[in-house]
Scaffold this active site. Structure first.
Site, PDB file in Angstrom:
ATOM      1  N   ASP A  45     -95.445 -62.257  24.067  1.00  0.00           N
ATOM      2  CA  ASP A  45     -93.998 -62.478  24.121  1.00  0.00           C
ATOM      3  C   ASP A  45     -93.610 -63.101  25.456  1.00  0.00           C
ATOM      4  O   ASP A  45     -93.720 -62.469  26.504  1.00  0.00           O
ATOM      5  CB  ASP A  45     -93.266 -61.132  23.961  1.00  0.00           C
ATOM      6  CG  ASP A  45     -91.752 -61.292  23.986  1.00  0.00           C
ATOM      7  OD1 ASP A  45     -91.174 -61.496  22.907  1.00  0.00           O
ATOM      8  OD2 ASP A  45     -91.162 -61.228  25.081  1.00  0.00           O
ATOM      9  N   TYR A  50     -88.477 -67.143  31.600  1.00  0.00           N
ATOM     10  CA  TYR A  50     -89.511 -66.477  32.409  1.00  0.00           C
ATOM     11  C   TYR A  50     -90.254 -67.491  33.281  1.00  0.00           C
ATOM     12  O   TYR A  50     -90.949 -67.098  34.226  1.00  0.00           O
ATOM     13  CB  TYR A  50     -90.527 -65.720  31.540  1.00  0.00           C
ATOM     14  CG  TYR A  50     -89.964 -64.615  30.671  1.00  0.00           C
ATOM     15  CD1 TYR A  50     -88.649 -64.169  30.819  1.00  0.00           C
ATOM     16  CD2 TYR A  50     -90.747 -64.011  29.689  1.00  0.00           C
ATOM     17  CE1 TYR A  50     -88.132 -63.170  30.003  1.00  0.00           C
ATOM     18  CE2 TYR A  50     -90.229 -63.007  28.870  1.00  0.00           C
ATOM     19  CZ  TYR A  50     -88.920 -62.600  29.030  1.00  0.00           C
ATOM     20  OH  TYR A  50     -88.427 -61.613  28.219  1.00  0.00           O
ATOM     21  N   LYS A  75     -88.400 -67.742  23.618  1.00  0.00           N
ATOM     22  CA  LYS A  75     -86.959 -67.524  23.450  1.00  0.00           C
ATOM     23  C   LYS A  75     -86.163 -68.656  24.062  1.00  0.00           C
ATOM     24  O   LYS A  75     -86.533 -69.184  25.115  1.00  0.00           O
ATOM     25  CB  LYS A  75     -86.535 -66.198  24.123  1.00  0.00           C
ATOM     26  CG  LYS A  75     -87.447 -65.011  23.798  1.00  0.00           C
ATOM     27  CD  LYS A  75     -86.943 -63.696  24.371  1.00  0.00           C
ATOM     28  CE  LYS A  75     -88.026 -62.632  24.285  1.00  0.00           C
ATOM     29  NZ  LYS A  75     -88.983 -62.661  25.398  1.00  0.00           N
ATOM     30  N   HIS A 108     -82.128 -65.701  22.983  1.00  0.00           N
ATOM     31  CA  HIS A 108     -82.423 -64.671  23.981  1.00  0.00           C
ATOM     32  C   HIS A 108     -81.284 -63.656  24.135  1.00  0.00           C
ATOM     33  O   HIS A 108     -81.526 -62.454  24.220  1.00  0.00           O
ATOM     34  CB  HIS A 108     -82.740 -65.338  25.325  1.00  0.00           C
ATOM     35  CG  HIS A 108     -83.611 -64.517  26.228  1.00  0.00           C
ATOM     36  ND1 HIS A 108     -84.596 -65.070  27.011  1.00  0.00           N
ATOM     37  CD2 HIS A 108     -83.641 -63.188  26.476  1.00  0.00           C
ATOM     38  CE1 HIS A 108     -85.193 -64.108  27.701  1.00  0.00           C
ATOM     39  NE2 HIS A 108     -84.629 -62.956  27.389  1.00  0.00           N
ATOM     40  N   SER A 231     -97.847 -55.203  31.547  1.00  0.00           N
ATOM     41  CA  SER A 231     -98.511 -54.782  32.777  1.00  0.00           C
ATOM     42  C   SER A 231     -99.317 -55.982  33.254  1.00  0.00           C
ATOM     43  O   SER A 231     -99.725 -56.816  32.453  1.00  0.00           O
ATOM     44  CB  SER A 231     -99.430 -53.586  32.523  1.00  0.00           C
ATOM     45  OG  SER A 231    -100.199 -53.325  33.683  1.00  0.00           O
TER      46      SER A 231
HETATM   47  P1  NAD Z   1     -91.799 -52.343  30.283  1.00  0.00           P
HETATM   48  O1  NAD Z   1     -90.953 -51.242  29.775  1.00  0.00           O
HETATM   49  O2  NAD Z   1     -92.875 -52.886  29.432  1.00  0.00           O
HETATM   50  O3  NAD Z   1     -92.371 -51.832  31.678  1.00  0.00           O
HETATM   51  C1  NAD Z   1     -93.262 -52.619  32.414  1.00  0.00           C
HETATM   52  C2  NAD Z   1     -93.594 -51.909  33.715  1.00  0.00           C
HETATM   53  O4  NAD Z   1     -94.080 -50.598  33.465  1.00  0.00           O
HETATM   54  C3  NAD Z   1     -94.728 -52.626  34.450  1.00  0.00           C
HETATM   55  O5  NAD Z   1     -94.222 -53.642  35.285  1.00  0.00           O
HETATM   56  C4  NAD Z   1     -95.377 -51.487  35.233  1.00  0.00           C
HETATM   57  O6  NAD Z   1     -94.663 -51.290  36.414  1.00  0.00           O
HETATM   58  C5  NAD Z   1     -95.178 -50.327  34.316  1.00  0.00           C
HETATM   59  N1  NAD Z   1     -96.353 -50.010  33.472  1.00  0.00           N
HETATM   60  C6  NAD Z   1     -96.747 -50.638  32.325  1.00  0.00           C
HETATM   61  N2  NAD Z   1     -97.817 -50.036  31.798  1.00  0.00           N
HETATM   62  C7  NAD Z   1     -98.121 -49.009  32.617  1.00  0.00           C
HETATM   63  C8  NAD Z   1     -99.132 -48.021  32.592  1.00  0.00           C
HETATM   64  N3  NAD Z   1    -100.017 -47.945  31.586  1.00  0.00           N
HETATM   65  N4  NAD Z   1     -99.158 -47.116  33.607  1.00  0.00           N
HETATM   66  C9  NAD Z   1     -98.249 -47.155  34.600  1.00  0.00           C
HETATM   67  N5  NAD Z   1     -97.269 -48.070  34.674  1.00  0.00           N
HETATM   68  C10 NAD Z   1     -97.204 -49.000  33.691  1.00  0.00           C
HETATM   69  O7  NAD Z   1     -90.782 -53.499  30.769  1.00  0.00           O
HETATM   70  P2  NAD Z   1     -90.576 -55.052  30.484  1.00  0.00           P
HETATM   71  O8  NAD Z   1     -91.689 -55.858  31.002  1.00  0.00           O
HETATM   72  O9  NAD Z   1     -89.223 -55.374  30.964  1.00  0.00           O
HETATM   73  O10 NAD Z   1     -90.543 -55.163  28.886  1.00  0.00           O
HETATM   74  C11 NAD Z   1     -91.660 -55.573  28.123  1.00  0.00           C
HETATM   75  C12 NAD Z   1     -91.472 -56.982  27.630  1.00  0.00           C
HETATM   76  O11 NAD Z   1     -90.266 -57.108  26.888  1.00  0.00           O
HETATM   77  C13 NAD Z   1     -91.289 -58.013  28.753  1.00  0.00           C
HETATM   78  O12 NAD Z   1     -92.485 -58.303  29.433  1.00  0.00           O
HETATM   79  C14 NAD Z   1     -90.711 -59.163  27.980  1.00  0.00           C
HETATM   80  O13 NAD Z   1     -91.737 -59.848  27.258  1.00  0.00           O
HETATM   81  C15 NAD Z   1     -89.763 -58.437  27.041  1.00  0.00           C
HETATM   82  N6  NAD Z   1     -88.383 -58.390  27.552  1.00  0.00           N
HETATM   83  C16 NAD Z   1     -87.397 -59.001  26.826  1.00  0.00           C
HETATM   84  C17 NAD Z   1     -86.098 -58.990  27.255  1.00  0.00           C
HETATM   85  C18 NAD Z   1     -85.036 -59.635  26.423  1.00  0.00           C
HETATM   86  O14 NAD Z   1     -83.895 -59.785  26.890  1.00  0.00           O
HETATM   87  N7  NAD Z   1     -85.322 -60.043  25.212  1.00  0.00           N
HETATM   88  C19 NAD Z   1     -85.747 -58.349  28.463  1.00  0.00           C
HETATM   89  C20 NAD Z   1     -86.768 -57.729  29.200  1.00  0.00           C
HETATM   90  C21 NAD Z   1     -88.061 -57.744  28.726  1.00  0.00           C
END
Ligand code: NAD
Length: 273
Positions: A45, A50, A75, A108, A231
């Site tokens: 994704d 980004y 997006k 988006h 991650s």
């Molecule tokens: P997330 O909830 O996936 O959290 C990511 C963070 O959690 C990492 O940066 C790290 O700090 C921590 N983490 C992840 N795995 C871990 C583990 N096993 N142990 C310890 N810490 C860990 O947050 P995100 O990246 O914002 O959301 C996931 C995806 O959703 C994004 O990468 C993106 O592709 C999408 N997204 C979309 C929108 C939208 O508006 N459509 C907005 C934000 C994110």
């Protein structure tokens, strides 16, 4: 692999667990996406905003899977909404990704003040009819935006990708989605990391002998959400995929459900411009 599939309302199929690349710089994203593909993820994704479509596409192409074995989402950014500007922005994304088609293209954010998401979705329909997008969906839409989109275009988006995690469980939207065959895709599924030290989560993690991230991802899967944790750390990338050999009990799910407190970590769809 053991990743379950979700059948979308247009008949296409998406892996229930995928990999997100928000906030990964373009010059760092290629080895990160390669690590995800090596771990076994088959859904990636990204988004135009980004700034990492080039490095993401490079990783996917160089990994060398048959194109139909990896699911790619990108997006359309807010400033590009509108019929003609959507067609142009899509071309730019495709050039950067270096792909012939994307599996899923999302609006988006609704940006309802600009009042262009209907025209934008009509451009999505045109690109889909040309075979350049397999499935068309939205992100950050509220019930009101979804009702208008469906009413005016006659087409139901396949997914709505929304902020969703134990502190923002989105019951109203999930109920609406269920009634309209829209798949719920959770972004920020770990609360962007803020939920990992929650005492309810850590105590369940200890009880099941899993990590907090694995417990939260398991909660999403058992709710039926599509989930795309992010991650950049290879061990965590693998850990977040290793969630198919245990289950949370009804009581454990209920304890996590009780954390819902409107705890939004991102922008609200009605204020994002
Ligand atoms: P997330 O909830 O996936 O959290 C990511 C963070 O959690 C990492 O940066 C790290 O700090 C921590 N983490 C992840 N795995 C871990 C583990 N096993 N142990 C310890 N810490 C860990 O947050 P995100 O990246 O914002 O959301 C996931 C995806 O959703 C994004 O990468 C993106 O592709 C999408 N997204 C979309 C929108 C939208 O508006 N459509 C907005 C934000 C994110």
């Amino acid at each position: 692999s053991a990743i379950p599939s979700i059948i979308l309302n247009d008949g296409n199929v998406i892996p229930q667990l995928g990999f997100g690349v928000f906030q990964v710089p373009d010059d760092e994203v290629t080895p990160v996406v390669t690590a995800a593909l090596e771990a076994g993820y088959r859904s990636i994704d990204t988004a135009a905003i980004y700034g990492n479509e080039e490095g993401t596409g490079r990783a996917i192409r160089e990994f060398g899977l048959p194109r139909d074995e990896v699911y790619v989402t990108t997006k359309l950014w807010n400033a590009d909404q509108g019929f003609d500007s959507t067609l142009r922005a899509f071309d730019t994304s495709m050039k950067k990704l270096g792909l012939d088609y994307v599996d899923l293209y999302l609006i988006h954010w609704p940006v309802a003040q600009a009042d262009r998401y209907i025209d934008t979705f009509r451009a999505f329909q045109a690109l889909k009819s040309q075979g350049r997008i397999k499935s068309i969906g939205v992100s950050n839409f509220t019930v009101a935006h979804l009702e208008r989109l469906i009413g005016e275009t006659g087409e139901t988006p396949v997914v709505n990708q929304i902020e969703l995690h134990p502190r923002l469980a989105q019951r109203e939207l999930r109920d609406f989605h269920a009634g309209h065959a829209i798949a719920t895709e959770a972004w920020g599924p770990l609360g962007q990391g803020t939920l990992l030290d929650d005492p309810t989560i850590t105590s369940i993690a200890a009880a099941v002998g899993r990590t907090p991230a694995q417990v939260i991802i398991r909660w999403h899967l058992q709710l039926g959400n599509i989930v795309i944790p992010k991650s950049v750390t290879p061990s965590r990338i693998a850990e977040n995929l290793d969630v198919f050999a245990f289950e949370l009990s009804r009581d454990q799910l209920d304890a996590i459900n009780a954390l819902d407190n409107n705890g939004r970590v991102g922008a609200h769809p009605d204020t994002m411009t």
